[in-house]
Structures are given as structure tokens and as C-alpha cells.
Design an enzyme around this catalytic site. Structure first.
Site, short mmCIF file in Angstrom:
data_model
loop_
_atom_site.label_atom_id
_atom_site.label_comp_id
_atom_site.label_asym_id
_atom_site.label_seq_id
_atom_site.Cartn_x
_atom_site.Cartn_y
_atom_site.Cartn_z
N LYS A 1 -10.14 -6.66 7.71
CA LYS A 1 -9.13 -6.36 8.73
C LYS A 1 -9.68 -6.96 10.02
O LYS A 1 -10.68 -6.49 10.54
CB LYS A 1 -8.98 -4.84 8.91
CG LYS A 1 -8.23 -4.16 7.79
CD LYS A 1 -8.05 -2.68 8.05
CE LYS A 1 -7.41 -2.03 6.83
NZ LYS A 1 -7.56 -0.56 6.85
N ASP B 1 -13.92 -1.37 3.00
CA ASP B 1 -12.99 -1.49 4.14
C ASP B 1 -13.71 -0.92 5.37
O ASP B 1 -14.41 -1.66 6.09
CB ASP B 1 -11.69 -0.74 3.80
CG ASP B 1 -10.70 -0.63 4.95
OD1 ASP B 1 -11.00 -1.07 6.07
OD2 ASP B 1 -9.58 -0.07 4.75
N ASP C 1 -7.21 3.15 -3.18
CA ASP C 1 -7.91 3.21 -1.89
C ASP C 1 -8.19 4.68 -1.57
O ASP C 1 -7.26 5.47 -1.39
CB ASP C 1 -7.06 2.57 -0.79
CG ASP C 1 -7.80 2.47 0.54
OD1 ASP C 1 -8.97 2.89 0.62
OD2 ASP C 1 -7.20 1.96 1.52
N GLU D 1 -11.14 0.75 -3.49
CA GLU D 1 -11.46 0.47 -2.08
C GLU D 1 -12.07 1.69 -1.41
O GLU D 1 -11.54 2.79 -1.51
CB GLU D 1 -10.15 0.05 -1.39
CG GLU D 1 -10.28 -0.33 0.07
CD GLU D 1 -8.94 -0.77 0.68
OE1 GLU D 1 -7.99 -1.06 -0.09
OE2 GLU D 1 -8.84 -0.82 1.92
N GLY E 1 -4.42 -4.28 6.27
CA GLY E 1 -3.45 -3.99 7.32
C GLY E 1 -3.56 -2.58 7.85
O GLY E 1 -4.25 -1.73 7.27
N LYS F 1 -1.12 -0.98 -4.39
CA LYS F 1 -2.30 -0.19 -4.00
C LYS F 1 -1.86 1.26 -3.84
O LYS F 1 -0.86 1.53 -3.17
CB LYS F 1 -2.87 -0.74 -2.70
CG LYS F 1 -3.81 0.17 -1.93
CD LYS F 1 -4.58 -0.63 -0.88
CE LYS F 1 -4.77 0.15 0.41
NZ LYS F 1 -5.48 -0.65 1.44
N SER G 1 0.86 -1.18 0.00
CA SER G 1 0.00 0.00 0.00
C SER G 1 0.90 1.23 0.00
O SER G 1 1.67 1.43 0.94
CB SER G 1 -0.89 -0.03 1.25
OG SER G 1 -1.63 1.16 1.36
N LYS H 1 -2.98 5.11 -2.67
CA LYS H 1 -3.94 5.94 -1.95
C LYS H 1 -4.31 7.11 -2.84
O LYS H 1 -3.44 7.70 -3.49
CB LYS H 1 -3.30 6.44 -0.64
CG LYS H 1 -3.02 5.34 0.36
CD LYS H 1 -4.30 4.84 1.00
CE LYS H 1 -4.01 3.89 2.16
NZ LYS H 1 -5.24 3.40 2.80
O1 OSB Z 1 -7.21 1.98 4.50
O2 OSB Z 1 -6.22 0.13 4.30
C1 OSB Z 1 -6.26 1.27 4.80
C2 OSB Z 1 -3.06 1.93 6.83
C3 OSB Z 1 -3.60 2.60 7.91
C4 OSB Z 1 -4.94 2.86 7.95
C5 OSB Z 1 -5.79 2.45 6.90
C6 OSB Z 1 -5.26 1.75 5.81
C7 OSB Z 1 -3.88 1.53 5.77
C8 OSB Z 1 -3.21 0.90 4.63
C9 OSB Z 1 -1.85 0.25 4.88
O3 OSB Z 1 -3.62 0.94 3.49
C10 OSB Z 1 -1.91 -1.22 4.92
C11 OSB Z 1 -0.63 -1.81 5.47
O4 OSB Z 1 0.31 -1.94 4.70
O5 OSB Z 1 -0.58 -2.17 6.67
MG MG Z 2 -8.44 0.87 3.17
#
Ligand code: OSB
Ligand code: MG
Length: 377
Positions: free
Chosen positions: A267, A243, A193, A218, A295, A166, A140, A168
Site C-alpha cells: 500500500k 500488510d 485477510d 494476509e 487499498g 479476498k 475485498s 476478511k
Molecule cells: O487490510 O487491506 C486491508 C480496507 C481498509 C483497511 C485495511 C484493509 C482494507 C481492505 C479493503 O482490505 C481494500 C480496498 O478495497 O480498498
Molecule cells: Mg490487509
């Protein structure tokens, strides 16, 4: 197993690189670590609530309060036979799934150790297929200063062997970014995401991404929404993943009933723990919905427990479970590395979580610690 003692640690560790999302930028990660003692064994849990209430309303400080004043008193002295019994003891507390998941993880770890099983094996007991030895993972990538900088980070991570990227997104940093990523990396599994940054009225923006062959988008809409996502889904070609909106197996059921998603990012921490996450796993088997494990920048303690869940047969898409070096220079537990030949991480095979906690490092990054024993209550 009589729960005799619990130690709670508030820790803070610098991230290897800042993590930017539509709700803010994180430089250091705070979280809580739990050490649960019963009958000569120790189970570990990680509470992923962090510095600010950007992703969830919970923070490390609210979780400390809910755990110390309500959840820990509700379990100390109880006789834990199976981890599935735990949630009933916590039911007087509404919400606060991230706090509850801390105890849930420790309960799965310690009972798996007692049973002579890895946590993955214990979670997989109901399934004839058993658990996978390696799980597919991706990375991510947070919001970068520019599109060019993002392309460099993608290239770096593809070179390391990550097979799924992924990105953001947030308003103003979305369509051009997605187009550039697809242009530069025509054959890569790419997903986006949004962390709830858009409204249903933004449907034309997502329609403009229809020809980019994205793996999924996402959580584009509200963090508590299911209905508007069900309205957006038939308007776009890209598979829709939820999510934030899925905080329990019931919410997953509502989403499936309304046709709000094609995919769920499970999660375990967001749904109060591994028992509830497995209910979503089982429900998905009877529906046309695909799953992966998400995660929250976990330490090795949380990461081992993510890997255990992702090893179940129903998790077929790559998870947000990257190598330790992507998050921390010096972690508090066993380091995880990427198997670059197939973009996987190997699931620990030792008892319970199957990791070593570096207690010296844990002490060094601890800002607050409290011990709870039966005699306190
Ligand atoms: O939206 O999936 C998410 C990290 C912190 C809070 C929300 C998210 C995330 C990530 C990172 O996308 C996922 C990871 O590599 O742990
Ligand atoms: Mg997410």
C-alpha cells in the site's frame, strides 16, 4: 516547481455497504484530500487515515494535525524538481506514513503533469517494459452476518467479473468460512485477510487450511511483527502475505532477511508514498517474493494513484483496487469500472493522475477546509 499553496479538505462519505474487519465496522469513510498548487498546475493527494485508529495509529484528525503543523510548513515555498526529493524535507517527522503519503501523491501527480506524462508512465521510467495498460484486480469482502450471506456476496461479485476474492476473517469467523468458500467456489482465487487478529499459537488453525488451496493468508499475526510471521511461515502451506507490518522499504528488507513472507501487499500510503513503494518493488525483483497493490477504500483520487503503481512490471498478483461502485454511490472524482472480461481496471492515460475531480461534490462532502500559503509561515 515552487510549491505556492496547499488546500486541505477533511471529507466524510457514506460507504455503499458497511465494511467489517477484525478491528471494527465502518459505515462512513472519513479521509483528507489535498490540492497542491505550483506554477499554474494542481496536484491531488488523498490521506487514507480514517475515522478510527483500527488499521493504523493515524486517524484523519491526527493526519490533519501532522500535515498542518509540520509537513505542510516543511514544503511550502520549496522548489520541487522531482518527487523523490520530497521525503528528505519530511524527515524531521517520525512515523505518520499516511500523512506523508498525501504530499508524496500530490508531488508525483503534479511533476508527471509538468513532464507531459501520466503518473504510471513517470513511475515506470526506470523500466524497459514500461507500464501496463490494464491491471488485474480483485475485491475485498468485509465480514458478513453469516457464512451463507458471505457466499451470496461472493457469488454476486463473481457474476460482476471479479476474478479474485479476498475474505476478511477474525477469530470464530475463519476456518468454517474458508471451507465453505472453497466448497462452493472450487476454482476461484480465494485469499483471507486477518488484519493481525491471531497469535503464533494459532498455527494449528492455519494448518487446518492447508488443503484449501488458498492464494494467500494476509497479516495473520501482530501489526508490528515480523519475527513471529517468520516462525509461522514454515509451519503452513498457504503463502503468507504481509500488510500492516511493512511500513517502509527497510521493514520489507527485514521481512525478506528473516523469511517472514512469500508475498507483500504494497500500500503506497502505508509506506509514506510512491517513491518508497517503488523501492519495495525494485527490492522484490531480486528476491523470491511476489507483490500486489493494496487499498484502503480510496476515492477516485487515491484509486488513480494505486492504479499507476500497480501498472509497474513487478506487480503480478491482482490488487485490492475495485470499481468505484463497490465503495461510493457518488464519488468526488472520475469513476472507475471493471473490465469484466479479464477482471482488470484500465490505468488512466491522461497527464498525472489522469482524472477529473468533481469540486462541487468535494465541497458538498467537506466538513473542514484550510488553505495554506507561503505568506502564512
Ligand atoms: O487490510 O487491506 C486491508 C480496507 C481498509 C483497511 C485495511 C484493509 C482494507 C481492505 C479493503 O482490505 C481494500 C480496498 O478495497 O480498498
Ligand atoms: Mg490487509
Amino acid at each position: 516547481m515552487k510549491i505556492e499553496r496547499i488546500d486541505l479538505f477533511h471529507i466524510s462519505m457514506p460507504l455503499v455497504s458497511p465494511f467489517g474487519t477484525s478491528f471494527g465496522v465502518q459505515l462512513d469513510r472519513d479521509c483528507l484530500i489535498m490540492k497542491l498548487y505550483a506554477e499554474g498546475l494542481v496536484g491531488w493527494g488523498e490521506c487514507v487515515a480514517t475515522n478510527d485508529p483500527g488499521y493504523s495509529y493515524e486517524t484523519a484528525v491526527t493526519a490533519w494535525h501532522i500535515l498542518s503543523d509540520f509537513l505542510i510548513p516543511a514544503v511550502l515555498g520549496k522548489n520541487l524538481q522531482e518527487p523523490e526529493e520530497l521525503q528528505a524535507w519530511l524527515s524531521a517527522v517520525r512515523g505518520h506514513p499516511l500523512a506523508k503519503a498525501t504530499l508524496d501523491q500530490a508531488a508525483w501527480d503534479i511533476t508527471a503533469q509538468r513532464d507531459g506524462l501520466s503518473m504510471a508512465q513517470k513511475l515506470a521510467l526506470p523500466y524497459a517494459e514500461g507500464s501496463k495498460e490494464r491491471v488485474k484486480v480483485g475485491i475485498s469482502i468485509g465480514i458478513q452476518p453469516s457464512i451463507d450471506a458471505t457466499m451470496d456476496v461472493i457469488a454476486e461479485n463473481l457474476a460482476k467479473g471479479y476474478g479474485r476474492i479476498k475474505l476478511k476473517i477474525k477469530p470464530g469467523h475463519d476456518l468454517e468460512l474458508a471451507r465453505a468458500a472453497r466448497h462452493h467456489f472450487p476454482d476461484t482465487l480465494i485469499m483471507l485477510d486477518a488484519n493481525s487478529a491471531y497469535k503464533l499459537a494459532d498455527a494449528p488453525l492455519f494448518q487446518a487450511m492447508d488443503d484449501l488451496n488458498l492464494l494467500m493468508i494476509e497479516q495473520p499475526l501482530g501489526y508490528e511483527d515480523i519475527y513471529d510471521h517468520s516462525q509461522l511461515r514454515p509451519l503452513i502451506q498457504t503463502p503468507l502475505c504481509l500488510d500492516e507490518s511493512i511500513t517502509s522499504a527497510d521493514h520489507a528488507r527485514y521481512a525478506l532477511a528473516l523469511g517472514a513472507c512469500d508475498i507483500i501487499n504494497v500500500k503506497p500510503t502505508r509506506v509514506s508514498g510512491w517513491t518508497e513503494a517503488r523501492k519495495i518493488h525494485d527490492m522484490a525483483q531480486d528476491h523470491d517474493v511476489r507483490l500486489w497493490v493494496g487499498g484502503m477504500l480510496e476515492t477516485g483520487i487515491g484509486r488513480a494513484a494505486q492504479l499507476a503503481l500497480a501498472s509497474l512490471p513487478g506487480f503480478t498478483l491482482p490488487g485490492d483496487i475495485s470499481a468505484t461502485e463497490r465503495y461510493y454511490h457518488h464519488d468526488i472524482a472520475t469513476r472507475f469500472t471493471l473490465n469484466s472480461e479479464d477482471s482488470t481496471i484500465t490505468v488512466p492515460t491522461g497527464l498525472g493522475l489522469g482524472i477529473e475531480v468533481d469540486e462541487e461534490r468535494l465541497t458538498a462532502v467537506t466538513t473542514q477546509k484550510k488553505t495554506f500559503t507561503i505568506n502564512d509561515f
